[in-house]
Design a protein around this motif. Structure first.
Motif, PDB file in Angstrom:
ATOM      1  N   THR A  36      28.370  -5.049 -23.249  1.00  0.00           N
ATOM      2  CA  THR A  36      29.144  -6.127 -22.630  1.00  0.00           C
ATOM      3  C   THR A  36      29.199  -7.349 -23.538  1.00  0.00           C
ATOM      4  O   THR A  36      30.266  -7.944 -23.763  1.00  0.00           O
ATOM      5  N   LEU A  39      31.340  -6.715 -26.690  1.00  0.00           N
ATOM      6  CA  LEU A  39      32.777  -6.790 -26.401  1.00  0.00           C
ATOM      7  C   LEU A  39      33.251  -8.237 -26.423  1.00  0.00           C
ATOM      8  O   LEU A  39      34.289  -8.565 -27.022  1.00  0.00           O
ATOM      9  N   TYR A  40      32.492  -9.110 -25.769  1.00  0.00           N
ATOM     10  CA  TYR A  40      32.859 -10.531 -25.725  1.00  0.00           C
ATOM     11  C   TYR A  40      32.760 -11.166 -27.115  1.00  0.00           C
ATOM     12  O   TYR A  40      33.657 -11.914 -27.530  1.00  0.00           O
ATOM     13  N   VAL A 367      30.137  -0.173 -17.833  1.00  0.00           N
ATOM     14  CA  VAL A 367      30.764  -1.344 -18.458  1.00  0.00           C
ATOM     15  C   VAL A 367      32.221  -1.458 -18.040  1.00  0.00           C
ATOM     16  O   VAL A 367      32.713  -2.553 -17.735  1.00  0.00           O
ATOM     17  N   ILE A 368      32.930  -0.330 -17.998  1.00  0.00           N
ATOM     18  CA  ILE A 368      34.345  -0.344 -17.589  1.00  0.00           C
ATOM     19  C   ILE A 368      34.476  -0.878 -16.165  1.00  0.00           C
ATOM     20  O   ILE A 368      35.366  -1.678 -15.860  1.00  0.00           O
ATOM     21  N   LEU A 371      34.055  -4.718 -16.096  1.00  0.00           N
ATOM     22  CA  LEU A 371      34.978  -5.555 -16.881  1.00  0.00           C
ATOM     23  C   LEU A 371      35.666  -6.650 -16.060  1.00  0.00           C
ATOM     24  O   LEU A 371      35.796  -7.784 -16.543  1.00  0.00           O
ATOM     25  N   VAL A 374      33.183  -9.365 -15.766  1.00  0.00           N
ATOM     26  CA  VAL A 374      32.953  -9.973 -17.085  1.00  0.00           C
ATOM     27  C   VAL A 374      34.111 -10.898 -17.455  1.00  0.00           C
ATOM     28  O   VAL A 374      33.904 -12.005 -17.951  1.00  0.00           O
ATOM     29  N   ASN A 375      35.335 -10.453 -17.223  1.00  0.00           N
ATOM     30  CA  ASN A 375      36.511 -11.278 -17.542  1.00  0.00           C
ATOM     31  C   ASN A 375      36.543 -12.546 -16.709  1.00  0.00           C
ATOM     32  O   ASN A 375      36.910 -13.620 -17.207  1.00  0.00           O
ATOM     33  N   LEU A 382      39.438  -8.688 -21.417  1.00  0.00           N
ATOM     34  CA  LEU A 382      38.965  -7.436 -21.995  1.00  0.00           C
ATOM     35  C   LEU A 382      39.431  -6.260 -21.143  1.00  0.00           C
ATOM     36  O   LEU A 382      39.484  -6.341 -19.918  1.00  0.00           O
ATOM     37  N   THR A 383      39.767  -5.140 -21.805  1.00  0.00           N
ATOM     38  CA  THR A 383      40.154  -3.918 -21.099  1.00  0.00           C
ATOM     39  C   THR A 383      39.344  -2.751 -21.663  1.00  0.00           C
ATOM     40  O   THR A 383      38.660  -2.884 -22.687  1.00  0.00           O
ATOM     41  N   TYR A 384      39.442  -1.602 -21.001  1.00  0.00           N
ATOM     42  CA  TYR A 384      38.705  -0.426 -21.469  1.00  0.00           C
ATOM     43  C   TYR A 384      39.159   0.002 -22.867  1.00  0.00           C
ATOM     44  O   TYR A 384      38.406   0.637 -23.610  1.00  0.00           O
ATOM     45  N   ASP A 386      39.513  -1.894 -25.345  1.00  0.00           N
ATOM     46  CA  ASP A 386      38.678  -2.600 -26.318  1.00  0.00           C
ATOM     47  C   ASP A 386      37.429  -1.809 -26.677  1.00  0.00           C
ATOM     48  O   ASP A 386      36.844  -2.016 -27.742  1.00  0.00           O
TER      49      ASP A 386
END
Length: 809
Positions: A36, A39-40, A367-368, A371, A374-375, A382-384, A386
């Motif tokens: 996570t 990704l950020y 994680v998906i 998301l 998280v966004n 963020l999308t899957y 990524d």
């Protein structure tokens, strides 16, 4: 052979279900956290990377010195600088300039054939070279020619859809502004604003050759003043940016010496900032074109991810080494039949890698699913998809290998070193150092937990401080309403009278800048008899009479504006008096001068107000003067009501009946002030979430470890109970070692946390003091969690029937 390794590893994992579940849960949570955060972080690091030759594009920033000290550090520069650099130096391949126009005045926009007008933010005026230097994906039009004509405009796909729907927008006309200053602009392009991330985030871009501000920028010649233009240059491929930076002093000397003298500036320095560094490495520079973040913030998140993953690995190491005796005979038998140390190490490393890979496979769908949360927390998109970037895939594979290797290498070395004779005889098989290592690793886990708890408390304290600190004005129940047009501004008095008749409205005033807005307007002043070349910059805001009453800003000396006052009468804050060494007692008899010679203007101080925070608490309160404004940009309404829906409906109805074709655009001031600290708020939420995870993972490890310890000591506990030991004494026997480890961790974590959080707080001019009780609470929290985790398991062993543990003897 590999098949047999996997089969044996799988059987062992299934055989030790509790240990496997604890390790798998810990590694999965650690991997989810890491993934996570990565990704950020990659999203943040990706800003402006998509531009062609991004490493050759630089922003020209300004540092102005007065009296030998830098007192103005800005992301902007004077209008002529960018193209003068291109003219003077062969290294400059291209140049372009950007002006964020809605910082200076509010603008309306509408399709020429529609009466529906909108306030749309992030309006850029840019040179025709803008889309040559920066890459934007065009959906309509030719990006290389889109800004070459006067009164040309390029729209974002969002704004194009809002104004024209699904129609082709090329060559359609929009009206920008209102009244006599309105411009008819022709649409020459549409770009996809979602394609890539950039510190340049326009909603629409107007050609710099358009009348008004564009004409002013193109014709302005001073290299010293009006540092409000964002200037960019693109260096040729073979140029050295460091060497080119060394030419800036000579450039200023040749081009700006006289301008600097005329403006009363002792020196001006130009600095180049690589465009890929702007988003994360330009905090502290004023007049940013969009919000910037901090690389330190990302370092903190990466450290957080690393420590959480490390805590999960420590659980694996502790449980694997602690339970080595369970596999002693297996190892002894395998060694007797010819298994070498390397083969055994591969076996045990394979088990940890298998568990690590499995944790990664489990973490990806988690994680998906997370998301959207998280966004919402990070304000990202963020999308899957990524997850399938080559960088993420590479890091994920590396993370799996690192985690498996880091978690398994020490147990593999220890287990493969067991001597078969001792193993088969059932003797002591573990090296004496393994117990010390386990204790050290447990201490490390506690250090991380205590440090994170202290961090969360301090971040939360600072955030609450920014919310509750007296800003010098009353932000609660205060509504800011955008005026926007000359028509609305000219009707201020009638709007004010109408609004005051609406129940819930207590008071009304107006001003050019709303609280939390960046005040860019300023003037250079000096005292009578002083040196006109030694001016002090003072921020400027135009307000109406009654402004200070509405805002709740107290007067220290003098009076408010009246109808009869003129623009040369000013009210100043305390910071202005300090800047000019004027005492409060002498303030009302003091004047400030602006300009030189026949163009000298005298400003008379008629009032002094207490300092108030018109900017973020990260910045010190600057000198400010306020003058009488007859055409303000904002209305400020002091309200008192329990039904804001009804109040706003009444205000909107009255607004629409008084002002035509101007949107009712309002905001609550306290909410706008909160937005200044969005990053701290996000940091606080993220810190809390991952601290809870780290503590939970640590508790998992403690639970597994104490389960093993109680199992090892179950016969000793049985004998003690038979001999009369109390439940309390048995619980103390099992918990006291862990309590000692918590105390050691507390002594280590406290100074480390204090150092790093002190450094973080240095970024705020107005900040809390770190108090001793924060660390005491953090250590106490860790102790309570430990006692609960260890104590519950110890209690189960203490109350167990001793007959069951002794019956095999």
């Amino acid at each position: 052979m590999l098949k047999n390794y996997i089969k044996i590893a799988w059987r062992n994992l299934l055989k030790n279900k509790q240990q496997t579940i604890i390790n798998l849960l810990g590694l999965t949570l650690g991997t989810v956290s890491c993934l996570t955060i990565l990704l950020y972080v990659f999203a943040q690091l990706g800003h402006d990377q998509h531009h062609v030759d991004a490493n050759s594009i630089y922003r020209v920033e300004t540092i102005i010195e007065r009296d030998g000290q830098a007192n103005f550090e800005s992301a902007t520069s004077s209008p002529p600088i960018a193209f003068a650099l291109k003219e003077d130096f062969a290294e400059v391949q291209e140049a372009t300039r950007v002006v964020l126009t809605d910082v200076f005045y509010s603008t309306l926009i509408r399709a020429s054939d529609s009466k529906d007008a909108y306030y749309e933010p992030r309006v850029y005026m840019a040179d025709s070279t803008f889309f040559e230097v920066f890459n934007y994906e065009f959906l309509e039009g030719d990006k290389l020619t889109s800004l070459k004509e006067p009164s040309a405009v390029v729209l974002s796909s969002y704004l194009k859809q809002k104004l024209f729907g699904n129609q082709n927008a090329i060559n359609k006309t929009i009206v920008w502004g209102s009244g006599e200053d309105a411009l008819n602009l022709t649409v020459k392009g549409v770009f996809d604003e979602k394609a890539k991330k950039s510190h340049l985030n326009p909603n629409y871009v107007v050609s710099m050759s358009s009348p008004g501000m564009g004409t002013f920028v193109q014709n302005f010649e001073s290299f010293a003043t009006n540092n409000f233009v964002h200037s960019y240059i693109k260096l040729s491929p073979n140029s050295n940016a460091t060497q080119f930076q060394g030419k800036m002093p000579g450039f200023i000397k040749d081009r700006a010496t006289q301008d600097l003298a005329d403006a009363g500036m002792s020196n001006k320095t130009l600095e180049l900032k690589k465009v890929t560094d702007i988003h994360l490495r330009s905090q502290g520079r004023k007049n940013q074109i969009d919000k910037v973040s901090s690389i330190t913030y990302l370092y903190f998140l990466l450290s957080l991810a690393f420590f959480i993953q490390l805590v999960a690995c420590i659980n694996f190491v502790n449980l694997s080494t602690a339970r080595a005796s369970k596999r002693a005979r297996e190892i002894g038998v395998r060694k007797v039949v010819g298994a070498g140390k390397n083969a055994l190490m591969r076996q045990f490393l394979g088990e940890s890698l298998l568990l690590s890979v499995f944790a990664i496979l489990v973490s990806i769908p988690i994680v998906i699913l997370l998301l959207p949360l998280v966004n919402d927390l990070t304000q990202e998109s963020l999308t899957y998809i990524d997850l399938y970037q080559w960088k993420i895939v590479t890091v994920l594979l590396g993370l799996g290998i690192f985690t498996g290797f880091a978690a398994g290498i020490y147990p593999a070395v220890i287990l493969s070193s067991i001597k078969p004779v001792k193993a088969l005889k059932g003797g002591i098989i573990m090296q004496s150092g393994s117990g010390t290592l386990r204790k050290s690793l447990v201490v490390f886990q506690f250090v991380v937990s205590i440090g994170l708890v202290a961090t969360v408390i301090i971040i939360s304290q600072q955030f609450r401080f920014t919310q509750k600190k007296d800003l010098g004005y009353t932000k609660d129940n205060l509504i800011a309403l955008r005026i926007g047009t000359d028509e609305a501004s000219s009707k201020f008095e009638s709007i004010k009278s109408a609004f005051l008749n609406i129940p819930g409205v207590v008071d009304i005033s107006s001003g050019n800048y709303a609280p939390s807005e960046i005040i860019l307007a300023d003037n250079g002043f000096y005292l009578p008899g002083g040196n006109s070349e030694n001016r002090t910059v003072v921020k400027r805001n135009g307000v109406s009479d009654g402004y200070f009453k509405t805002m709740g800003i107290p007067f220290l000396e003098g009076r408010d504006f009246t109808v009869a006052d003129t623009i040369d009468q000013i009210i100043v804050n305390e910071a202005t008096l300090r800047a000019f060494s004027i005492t409060k007692e002498n303030a009302l008899s003091s004047t400030l001068l602006q300009g030189t010679g026949e163009d000298t203007f005298e400003m008379r101080i008629i009032g002094v107000v207490a300092d108030y925070h018109f900017a973020s608490l990260r910045e010190e309160i600057e000198p400010l003067f306020l003058h009488k404004e007859t055409e303000p940009n904002w209305l400020f309404l002091k309200t008192k009501t329990n039904n804001y829906s009804e109040l706003l409906a009444g205000l909107e109805g009255q607004w629409k009946s008084t002002v035509s074709n101007v949107p009712f655009d309002y905001r609550f001031v306290d909410k706008e002030v909160e937005k200044l600290y969005d990053e701290e708020k996000r940091l606080g939420f993220i810190s809390v979430a991952f601290t809870v995870l780290a503590i939970f993972i640590s508790c998992l490890g403690l639970f597994g470890l104490i389960s093993y310890v109680t199992e090892q000591k179950k016969k000793e506990i049985g004998i003690r109970k038979v001999l009369g030991a109390s439940i309390q004494s048995v619980v103390q026997l099992l918990t006291r070692d862990f309590v000692k480890l918590v105390l050691i961790a507390f002594l280590i974590a406290s100074p480390i946390s204090y150092y790093f959080m002190s450094r973080w707080l240095e970024g705020f001019t107005y900040r809390i003091e770190i108090e001793w009780w924060v660390f005491l609470v953090s250590g106490g929290f860790a102790l309570i969690i430990t006692l609960l985790t260890v104590g519950m398991q110890s209690l189960r062993s203490a109350v167990a029937n001793p007959v069951k543990s002794l019956r095999t003897e």
